[in-house]
Motif scaffolding. Sequence first.
Motif, PDB file in Angstrom:
ATOM      1  N   ALA A  88       0.813  -1.209   0.000  1.00  0.00           N
ATOM      2  CA  ALA A  88       0.000   0.000   0.000  1.00  0.00           C
ATOM      3  C   ALA A  88       0.853   1.269   0.000  1.00  0.00           C
ATOM      4  O   ALA A  88       0.510   2.252  -0.666  1.00  0.00           O
ATOM      5  N   ASP A 103      -5.050  -0.924  -0.746  1.00  0.00           N
ATOM      6  CA  ASP A 103      -5.792  -0.658   0.482  1.00  0.00           C
ATOM      7  C   ASP A 103      -6.734   0.501   0.185  1.00  0.00           C
ATOM      8  O   ASP A 103      -6.302   1.650   0.047  1.00  0.00           O
ATOM      9  N   SER A 114      -8.282 -10.586   1.085  1.00  0.00           N
ATOM     10  CA  SER A 114      -7.550  -9.672   1.960  1.00  0.00           C
ATOM     11  C   SER A 114      -8.484  -8.695   2.678  1.00  0.00           C
ATOM     12  O   SER A 114      -9.374  -8.109   2.065  1.00  0.00           O
ATOM     13  N   THR A 171      -7.949  -5.763   3.524  1.00  0.00           N
ATOM     14  CA  THR A 171      -7.784  -4.391   3.036  1.00  0.00           C
ATOM     15  C   THR A 171      -8.460  -4.163   1.686  1.00  0.00           C
ATOM     16  O   THR A 171      -8.452  -3.047   1.181  1.00  0.00           O
ATOM     17  N   ASP A 172      -9.022  -5.213   1.115  1.00  0.00           N
ATOM     18  CA  ASP A 172      -9.662  -5.133  -0.195  1.00  0.00           C
ATOM     19  C   ASP A 172     -11.175  -5.088   0.005  1.00  0.00           C
ATOM     20  O   ASP A 172     -11.766  -6.057   0.489  1.00  0.00           O
ATOM     21  N   ASP A 209      -3.275 -10.133   1.851  1.00  0.00           N
ATOM     22  CA  ASP A 209      -2.723  -9.882   0.512  1.00  0.00           C
ATOM     23  C   ASP A 209      -3.138 -10.914  -0.537  1.00  0.00           C
ATOM     24  O   ASP A 209      -2.527 -11.002  -1.596  1.00  0.00           O
TER      25      ASP A 209
END
Length: 368
Positions: free
Chosen positions: A85, A109, A177, A179-180, A208
């Motif tokens: 990120a 992210d 992930s 963050t996705d 990830d």
Amino acid sequence: MRRIAISVVASTMTLSLAGCGVLDATGDGASASPTKGDDVTVGLLLPEKANTRYDKFDFPIIKSKVAELTHKKGRVEYLNADADAARQAGQMQQMIDDHVDVILLDAVDSHAIAGQVKKAKAAGIPVIAYDRLAEGPIDAYISFDNELVGEVQARSLLEAMGSGDHTSAKIVMVNGSPTDPNAKQFKQGALSELNGKVTIAKSYDTKDWKPENATAEMTEAIGQIGKANIAGVYAANDGMAGGVLKALQAAGVTSLPPITGQDAELDAVQRILAGEQYMSVYKSYPDEAQTAAQLAVAKVQGKDIQFDALTQDRVNSPTNKDIAAKLVQVSALTKSKIKGTVVADGIYPVDVICTPKYKTACAEAGLK
């Protein structure tokens, strides 16, 4: 973030505009106020390399379409963050400093990149969220119907488990992930189909999207549940499905449970043929990537009618509401559907799929 505007009217409007030549217009009526000619620079920021689609499909398709739309005068400046990120934030700053005309952003992210989206906006550079819905003042969003992806995966998994009562059957969920934002939607869609129908014995949010992380998670699940007690595995994409398979094989599992996937990667298509993976989700990368290129060029050239015709859906992000969007449909890819999807659409020729190892399986599936 499901679609708010239903696509029936949108499709009719798009077809009507296409019939009038608007979607292919190059300035002759597509907009009353074109702002730039064909010397367009599109910044393309893609998130990672673990999923092979980005380098193999998205970038070359976008590059080709931008060239076509700009009489070969436009160019694509491409950078890949490799799941970092902070690196992507630096790459986006570089594109802002380089004064690209528009940025197609597939965020590593979605929350962390919001500050850079604001900087681009302040610099007068439109940002179109590509494939993943970035936070901040984006100008549009192009992706697939992500909750539908999860629903399709889950329904396919239940189908593979057969008829009857499976409420006590134990499955493992290997989600994407955290963050996705897409991963959350895939998971939400899958749970809407799975809850109350199976027992989710273990569930992971895989950092990830890395296959090696999926392998470690599945190894842990096997140890805690028992290899003979796993009735199915929800894997959110094909890379992680491969990691799941690796763990099952290492544990000595010979009668494999059904495993889902997504992205129709070549390895996954071959695993499906071999009976090692039950299904993937086929998403038409050409449709998504070509539409993204059209949106980017139309935005820069001030072709507002074309831009609006392509973005009839609406989505909400945590920071912005009613974002103009295009959501592309998806379909389940099982063994019987390989010929009518990835082969028919020219994603993989038969000779690329049917290497010597898979000749027999290809013949059984009617791939010649």
